[in-house]
Design an enzyme around this catalytic site. Structure first.
Site, PDB file in Angstrom:
ATOM      1  N   GLU A  37      -4.366 -11.249   2.093  1.00  0.00           N
ATOM      2  CA  GLU A  37      -5.999 -11.266   3.104  1.00  0.00           C
ATOM      3  C   GLU A  37      -6.596 -12.685   3.169  1.00  0.00           C
ATOM      4  OE1 GLU A  37      -5.760  -9.925  -1.604  1.00  0.00           O
ATOM      5  OE2 GLU A  37      -4.977 -10.030   0.289  1.00  0.00           O
ATOM      6  N   GLN A  48       0.586  -1.192   0.417  1.00  0.00           N
ATOM      7  CA  GLN A  48      -0.293   0.161   0.255  1.00  0.00           C
ATOM      8  C   GLN A  48       1.023   0.973   0.136  1.00  0.00           C
ATOM      9  OE1 GLN A  48      -2.672   0.158  -0.682  1.00  0.00           O
ATOM     10  NE2 GLN A  48      -3.989  -1.373   0.331  1.00  0.00           N
ATOM     11  N   LYS A 107     -16.749  -3.824   7.821  1.00  0.00           N
ATOM     12  CA  LYS A 107     -15.247  -3.370   8.107  1.00  0.00           C
ATOM     13  C   LYS A 107     -15.285  -3.145   5.797  1.00  0.00           C
ATOM     14  CE  LYS A 107     -10.512  -3.667   7.485  1.00  0.00           C
ATOM     15  NZ  LYS A 107     -10.066  -1.813   7.746  1.00  0.00           N
TER      16      LYS A 107
END
Length: 438
Positions: free
Chosen positions: A326, A180, A423
């Site tokens: 993830e 990121q 989320k």
């Protein structure tokens, strides 16, 4: 202080009485939605986002952009059908306060966007966000001409003192802990006076599909990007300055969030259909087709979507998840129910995610009777008969969905704070019980 009931309540994870057979409409991708919001906010003309994900992370993104002056209208698409957001870009301005929640880097409002605002923008978030090192992006932005006040923490909270523009240029960054860092710089780069050349200096670079997603989405709105996968120099990305186009974009389903539902088919020997699974995508979740097939299932990609079928047996796997970290919690959950050991590799960076996912998975699965050990870069999982108990989630959405998967095969699993799934996956408990026909 009174505890938040949502955090202390225990959700009884449903136990599967038989093979599931369901069609599950998975909401839109968080990563695509948030990148699309940033690019639309920086465009030179209005744009549309169809079927955007409405979750905590994306609503925080939209709220932050609005705080900096961007108008985001909620309604239906330009043809009068389907939920859509219309983004009306304008000059970014401060003062503003940005709440990143428990997101970070490119999936929160990137500090490079704030560097383009005229005025100060303060970034704050949940307590866990304070623990995440942001030195990479902070140092890079300072090198590119931004003024940032972080009191030497290298983490949140911090204030970006925007001057309405940023010089840009060449910068080196170690993105070993998160891709990121690279995505956050690239997304805003077309608006930098000199564009940007980002050079990754670290020994590893996790989650490459997220960078490819960023590059593809930049190109789709008219940006010129040179990248390693298009024949450029390894570990170097160059973005030329220029105007971005407003687009009419339909958000893909979040393939990573499809994982627990596909896992349900695998674990129960059933069948799950995920409509609108894209034939071509940069989402790392697409690797689930390969991984879960290796673990005992089979899949078919049709015009309608993905049809995934379990065989009734679940096999262990030895897999490098460096590009798709993830997915590790959900794969660990399936591996805990398999008929042979598994080794998950390449995910040392998960120690810096919403929680230390490797430590959390080890602790929680072992407290249900499992046999999980941490390795230098992952987990080794030896299946054992599991029993019920409380599965703590550490305010991590993927821990909660992993617990739900284990609950399919183990009676008496109670999930602490299942609401944390909001989320990225709103209404998860209802989707889960709906899949089971409850």
């Amino acid at each position: 202080m009174t505890a938040n009931p949502a955090h202390t309540s225990l959700w009884p994870a449903p136990h599967a009485s038989g093979a599931v057979d369901a069609t599950v409409h998975v909401p839109g991708s968080k990563s695509v939605t948030n990148r699309a919001l940033v690019l639309a906010a920086l465009a030179s003309e209005p744009g549309w986002l169809r079927r955007p994900l409405r979750s905590r992370d994306t609503l925080l993104m939209a709220g932050a952009l609005r705080a900096m002056g961007i108008e985001i209208e909620e309604g239906v698409g330009p043809d009068g059908t389907g939920e859509a957001w219309r983004v009306l870009p304008t000059s970014l301005r401060g003062p503003a306060t940005v709440d990143v929640g428990n997101a970070w880097h490119g999936d929160a409002v990137p500090p490079p966007v704030a560097a383009l605002a005229d005025g100060p923008v303060r970034f704050d978030g949940d307590p866990r966000s304070y623990e995440r090192p942001l030195n990479g992006v902070i140092d890079a932005l300072r090198h590119l001409g931004a003024r940032i006040d972080d009191d030497g923490r290298g983490a949140l909270p911090l204030t970006v003192h925007g001057g309405g523009a940023l010089d840009g240029g060449t910068v080196s960054v170690d993105a070993s802990s998160s891709s990121q860092f690279v995505s956050a710089l690239l997304l805003s780069a077309p608006r930098f006076n000199q564009g940007v050349e980002v050079r990754h200096t670290g020994s590893t670079l996790p989650s490459m599909p997220h960078i490819r997603m960023t590059v593809d989405m930049l190109r789709a709105v008219g940006a010129q990007v040179d990248s390693p996968e298009s024949g450029g120099e390894p570990n170097v990305w160059r973005v030329t300055p220029g105007a971005l186009l407003g687009r009419d974009l339909t958000i893909e389903p979040d393939l990573s969030n499809a994982q627990p539902f596909l896992a349900a088919a695998l674990v129960t020997g059933g069948r799950v259909v995920i409509p609108d699974w894209p034939a071509r995508t940069t989402q790392g979740g697409d690797r689930l087709r390969e991984i879960f097939t290796d673990m005992g299932g089979s899949c078919e990609l049709t015009e309608y979507g993905l049809v995934f079928t379990g065989s009734g047996s679940v096999h262990g796997i030895d897999v490098d998840l460096g590009d798709v970290g993830e997915l590790a919690p959900g794969i660990a959950a399936v591996a805990a129910l398999a008929d042979s050991p598994s080794t998950l590799r390449g995910v040392a960076h998960l120690r810096l995610h919403e929680t230390d996912r490797l430590a959390a998975l080890t602790k929680e699965i072992n407290e249900l009777g499992g046999d999980v050990t941490e390795t230098a870069d992952g987990l080794h999982i030896r299946p054992r008969p599991l029993h019920g108990g409380v599965f703590h989630t550490y305010e991590d959405h993927r821990m909660a969905t992993a617990a739900a998967v284990i609950g399919l095969g183990v009676e008496g699993v109670r999930v602490e704070n299942v609401a944390t799934t909001a989320k990225t996956l709103p209404d998860f408990p209802d989707l889960w019980t709906g899949m089971l026909g409850a």
